[in-house]
Design a protein around this motif. Structure first.
Motif, PDB file in Angstrom:
ATOM      1  N   TYR A 132       0.855  -1.178   0.000  1.00 10.18           N
ATOM      2  CA  TYR A 132       0.000   0.000   0.000  1.00 10.18           C
ATOM      3  C   TYR A 132       0.900   1.240   0.000  1.00 10.18           C
ATOM      4  O   TYR A 132       1.791   1.352   0.843  1.00 10.18           O
ATOM      5  CB  TYR A 132      -0.888   0.027   1.236  1.00 10.18           C
ATOM      6  N   ILE A 133       0.666   2.154  -0.926  1.00 12.38           N
ATOM      7  CA  ILE A 133       1.476   3.370  -1.008  1.00 12.38           C
ATOM      8  C   ILE A 133       0.575   4.577  -0.773  1.00 12.38           C
ATOM      9  O   ILE A 133      -0.390   4.798  -1.506  1.00 12.38           O
ATOM     10  CB  ILE A 133       2.173   3.486  -2.378  1.00 12.38           C
ATOM     11  N   ILE A 134       0.896   5.343   0.252  1.00 13.58           N
ATOM     12  CA  ILE A 134       0.100   6.519   0.608  1.00 13.58           C
ATOM     13  C   ILE A 134       0.678   7.756  -0.073  1.00 13.58           C
ATOM     14  O   ILE A 134       1.823   8.139   0.169  1.00 13.58           O
ATOM     15  CB  ILE A 134       0.074   6.726   2.128  1.00 13.58           C
ATOM     16  N   THR A 135      -0.134   8.377  -0.942  1.00  9.11           N
ATOM     17  CA  THR A 135       0.313   9.567  -1.669  1.00  9.11           C
ATOM     18  C   THR A 135      -0.708  10.697  -1.559  1.00  9.11           C
ATOM     19  O   THR A 135      -0.816  11.539  -2.451  1.00  9.11           O
ATOM     20  CB  THR A 135       0.564   9.241  -3.162  1.00  9.11           C
ATOM     21  N   VAL A 136      -1.478  10.696  -0.485  1.00  6.23           N
ATOM     22  CA  VAL A 136      -2.495  11.735  -0.320  1.00  6.23           C
ATOM     23  C   VAL A 136      -1.856  13.084  -0.032  1.00  6.23           C
ATOM     24  O   VAL A 136      -0.703  13.174   0.390  1.00  6.23           O
ATOM     25  CB  VAL A 136      -3.468  11.369   0.824  1.00  6.23           C
ATOM     26  N   GLY A 137      -2.633  14.146  -0.267  1.00  9.57           N
ATOM     27  CA  GLY A 137      -2.122  15.488  -0.047  1.00  9.57           C
ATOM     28  C   GLY A 137      -1.983  15.826   1.432  1.00  9.57           C
ATOM     29  O   GLY A 137      -2.650  15.235   2.293  1.00  9.57           O
ATOM     30  N   THR A 138      -1.113  16.773   1.732  1.00  9.35           N
ATOM     31  CA  THR A 138      -0.924  17.257   3.107  1.00  9.35           C
ATOM     32  C   THR A 138      -0.920  18.780   3.089  1.00  9.35           C
ATOM     33  O   THR A 138       0.119  19.405   3.335  1.00  9.35           O
ATOM     34  CB  THR A 138       0.389  16.712   3.708  1.00  9.35           C
ATOM     35  N   PRO A 139      -2.061  19.378   2.803  1.00 14.56           N
ATOM     36  CA  PRO A 139      -2.132  20.846   2.740  1.00 14.56           C
ATOM     37  C   PRO A 139      -1.958  21.484   4.118  1.00 14.56           C
ATOM     38  O   PRO A 139      -2.047  20.811   5.146  1.00 14.56           O
ATOM     39  CB  PRO A 139      -3.546  21.099   2.193  1.00 14.56           C
ATOM     40  N   LEU A 140      -1.721  22.774   4.106  1.00 10.42           N
ATOM     41  CA  LEU A 140      -1.531  23.508   5.361  1.00 10.42           C
ATOM     42  C   LEU A 140      -2.863  24.038   5.885  1.00 10.42           C
ATOM     43  O   LEU A 140      -3.744  24.427   5.121  1.00 10.42           O
ATOM     44  CB  LEU A 140      -0.575  24.683   5.146  1.00 10.42           C
ATOM     45  N   LYS A 141      -2.984  24.075   7.205  1.00 12.68           N
ATOM     46  CA  LYS A 141      -4.136  24.693   7.846  1.00 12.68           C
ATOM     47  C   LYS A 141      -3.949  26.213   7.829  1.00 12.68           C
ATOM     48  O   LYS A 141      -2.890  26.734   7.451  1.00 12.68           O
ATOM     49  CB  LYS A 141      -4.245  24.209   9.292  1.00 12.68           C
ATOM     50  N   ALA A 142      -4.965  26.920   8.267  1.00 10.99           N
ATOM     51  CA  ALA A 142      -4.898  28.381   8.298  1.00 10.99           C
ATOM     52  C   ALA A 142      -3.782  28.874   9.214  1.00 10.99           C
ATOM     53  O   ALA A 142      -3.193  29.931   8.977  1.00 10.99           O
ATOM     54  CB  ALA A 142      -6.236  28.956   8.753  1.00 10.99           C
ATOM     55  N   ASP A 143      -3.466  28.069  10.255  1.00  9.05           N
ATOM     56  CA  ASP A 143      -2.408  28.472  11.185  1.00  9.05           C
ATOM     57  C   ASP A 143      -1.016  28.029  10.742  1.00  9.05           C
ATOM     58  O   ASP A 143      -0.041  28.201  11.470  1.00  9.05           O
ATOM     59  CB  ASP A 143      -2.699  27.944  12.591  1.00  9.05           C
ATOM     60  N   GLY A 144      -0.940  27.433   9.548  1.00 12.37           N
ATOM     61  CA  GLY A 144       0.355  27.037   9.014  1.00 12.37           C
ATOM     62  C   GLY A 144       0.774  25.619   9.323  1.00 12.37           C
ATOM     63  O   GLY A 144       1.800  25.149   8.820  1.00 12.37           O
ATOM     64  N   ARG A 145       0.007  24.932  10.146  1.00 12.04           N
ATOM     65  CA  ARG A 145       0.332  23.542  10.465  1.00 12.04           C
ATOM     66  C   ARG A 145      -0.162  22.611   9.371  1.00 12.04           C
ATOM     67  O   ARG A 145      -1.139  22.893   8.688  1.00 12.04           O
ATOM     68  CB  ARG A 145      -0.283  23.142  11.807  1.00 12.04           C
ATOM     69  N   VAL A 146       0.524  21.480   9.230  1.00 16.31           N
ATOM     70  CA  VAL A 146       0.169  20.519   8.183  1.00 16.31           C
ATOM     71  C   VAL A 146      -1.055  19.713   8.594  1.00 16.31           C
ATOM     72  O   VAL A 146      -1.147  19.227   9.729  1.00 16.31           O
ATOM     73  CB  VAL A 146       1.350  19.564   7.906  1.00 16.31           C
ATOM     74  N   ARG A 147      -1.986  19.546   7.669  1.00 17.90           N
ATOM     75  CA  ARG A 147      -3.141  18.672   7.904  1.00 17.90           C
ATOM     76  C   ARG A 147      -2.723  17.221   7.703  1.00 17.90           C
ATOM     77  O   ARG A 147      -2.178  16.864   6.662  1.00 17.90           O
ATOM     78  CB  ARG A 147      -4.265  19.012   6.935  1.00 17.90           C
ATOM     79  N   LEU A 148      -2.992  16.390   8.698  1.00 13.65           N
ATOM     80  CA  LEU A 148      -2.652  14.973   8.613  1.00 13.65           C
ATOM     81  C   LEU A 148      -3.890  14.088   8.584  1.00 13.65           C
ATOM     82  O   LEU A 148      -3.765  12.863   8.591  1.00 13.65           O
ATOM     83  CB  LEU A 148      -1.772  14.578   9.807  1.00 13.65           C
ATOM     84  N   ASP A 149      -5.071  14.703   8.522  1.00 14.82           N
ATOM     85  CA  ASP A 149      -6.293  13.905   8.569  1.00 14.82           C
ATOM     86  C   ASP A 149      -6.428  12.962   7.388  1.00 14.82           C
ATOM     87  O   ASP A 149      -6.955  11.854   7.518  1.00 14.82           O
ATOM     88  CB  ASP A 149      -7.525  14.797   8.667  1.00 14.82           C
ATOM     89  N   MET A 150      -5.923  13.369   6.217  1.00  9.69           N
ATOM     90  CA  MET A 150      -6.033  12.497   5.049  1.00  9.69           C
ATOM     91  C   MET A 150      -5.097  11.288   5.168  1.00  9.69           C
ATOM     92  O   MET A 150      -5.424  10.193   4.723  1.00  9.69           O
ATOM     93  CB  MET A 150      -5.757  13.290   3.765  1.00  9.69           C
ATOM     94  N   ILE A 151      -3.945  11.495   5.783  1.00  6.43           N
ATOM     95  CA  ILE A 151      -3.036  10.380   6.040  1.00  6.43           C
ATOM     96  C   ILE A 151      -3.643   9.438   7.067  1.00  6.43           C
ATOM     97  O   ILE A 151      -3.576   8.213   6.936  1.00  6.43           O
ATOM     98  CB  ILE A 151      -1.660  10.897   6.497  1.00  6.43           C
ATOM     99  N   GLU A 152      -4.245   9.996   8.100  1.00  5.11           N
ATOM    100  CA  GLU A 152      -4.905   9.175   9.117  1.00  5.11           C
ATOM    101  C   GLU A 152      -6.033   8.353   8.504  1.00  5.11           C
ATOM    102  O   GLU A 152      -6.189   7.157   8.800  1.00  5.11           O
ATOM    103  CB  GLU A 152      -5.452  10.071  10.228  1.00  5.11           C
ATOM    104  N   ASN A 153      -6.831   8.976   7.639  1.00  9.78           N
ATOM    105  CA  ASN A 153      -7.937   8.258   6.993  1.00  9.78           C
ATOM    106  C   ASN A 153      -7.416   7.129   6.103  1.00  9.78           C
ATOM    107  O   ASN A 153      -7.993   6.036   6.060  1.00  9.78           O
ATOM    108  CB  ASN A 153      -8.776   9.229   6.164  1.00  9.78           C
ATOM    109  N   ALA A 154      -6.314   7.397   5.391  1.00  9.95           N
ATOM    110  CA  ALA A 154      -5.730   6.368   4.533  1.00  9.95           C
ATOM    111  C   ALA A 154      -5.244   5.189   5.374  1.00  9.95           C
ATOM    112  O   ALA A 154      -5.445   4.021   5.020  1.00  9.95           O
ATOM    113  CB  ALA A 154      -4.576   6.949   3.719  1.00  9.95           C
ATOM    114  N   ALA A 155      -4.600   5.496   6.496  1.00 15.79           N
ATOM    115  CA  ALA A 155      -4.103   4.433   7.377  1.00 15.79           C
ATOM    116  C   ALA A 155      -5.250   3.592   7.931  1.00 15.79           C
ATOM    117  O   ALA A 155      -5.136   2.365   8.049  1.00 15.79           O
ATOM    118  CB  ALA A 155      -3.293   5.040   8.521  1.00 15.79           C
TER     119      ALA A 155
END
Length: 231
Positions: A132-155
């Motif tokens: 399984y290869i995870i290549t989902v996006g990791t866009p930034l939140k409004a506060d500049g932190r990276v969103r990891l929810d898409m990685i969590e959902n993939a996992a």
């Protein structure tokens, strides 16, 4: 299991000894200009060591789609998971959702060979992947932190189908320790013996397909066998 803090790095392709009388040296020039031939040759050699033939790529943006068509065209059975149905509708017609030189023809070739399929979720895959290869996006939140929810959902999706011996590769752009701190705690809930590696994407837009065939890849994993398997 592996993590991405203790990272011995393998940034070149493994050297596979050739049998006496091999014609590989004579074929080098031909393969150098034929990515599909080169990829197929390496793949056949690695089949002697690993049995990975079926791959699931989660996220079909720029990183995921270029990787998916490249692997499908050298003979792997690849299934791409993308939650956006409008994107899948176009891909199934052989129409990429962004421009990359050569991508349209590569996509159509993979579809014609029937080595590339798509769905909106892992449970619709027509085969059992071993990688399984995870290549989902990791866009930034409004506060500049990276969103990891898409990685969590993939996992979480992977966890449902994870089996002993499966390999999970993180290719999304993330900070150090994301595999250990975000992905592994989720996968550990399945209580199976799996392997994890981090292979950060490093392709340049406009050259992605060429670089996937020729650019050495960075591979981080705890043991040599996992690193060789990823390469």
């Amino acid at each position: 299991m592996s993590n991405d803090l203790n990272i011995p790095v393998n940034n070149s392709e493994p050297t596979v000894p050739q049998p006496k009388g091999s014609t590989r040296e004579n074929e080098h020039s031909k393969d150098e200009h034929d990515p599909e031939a080169a990829g197929s040759t390496v793949r056949e050699l690695k089949k002697q060591l690993f049995s990975d033939e079926k791959i699931c790529i989660i996220g079909l943006g720029y990183v995921g789609l270029t990787l998916a068509v490249s692997m499908a065209n050298v003979g792997y059975q690849v299934h791409g998971v993308e939650i956006r149905q409008d994107v899948l509708d176009k891909l199934e017609q052989g129409k990429p959702t962004f421009f990359e030189e050569g991508l349209s023809s590569e996509l159509k070739s993979a579809l014609k060979k029937k080595t590339l399929t798509f769905s909106t979720s892992i449970d619709k895959i027509p085969f059992k992947p071993s990688v399984y290869i995870i290549t989902v996006g990791t866009p930034l939140k409004a506060d500049g932190r990276v969103r990891l929810d898409m990685i969590e959902n993939a996992a979480r999706e992977i966890k449902t189908f994870l089996a002993d011996g499966d390999l999970v590769i993180l290719r999304s752009t993330v900070r150090i320790a994301t595999a250990r701190n975000v992905i592994m705690p989720i996968l550990d809930e399945k209580n199976v013996n799996y392997h994890v590696a981090v292979c950060p994407e490093r392709t340049l837009e406009g050259y992605a397909l060429k670089e996937l065939h020729y650019l050495p890849q960075i591979i981080g994993a705890d043991d040599l066998q996992t690193r060789e398997r990823c390469s």
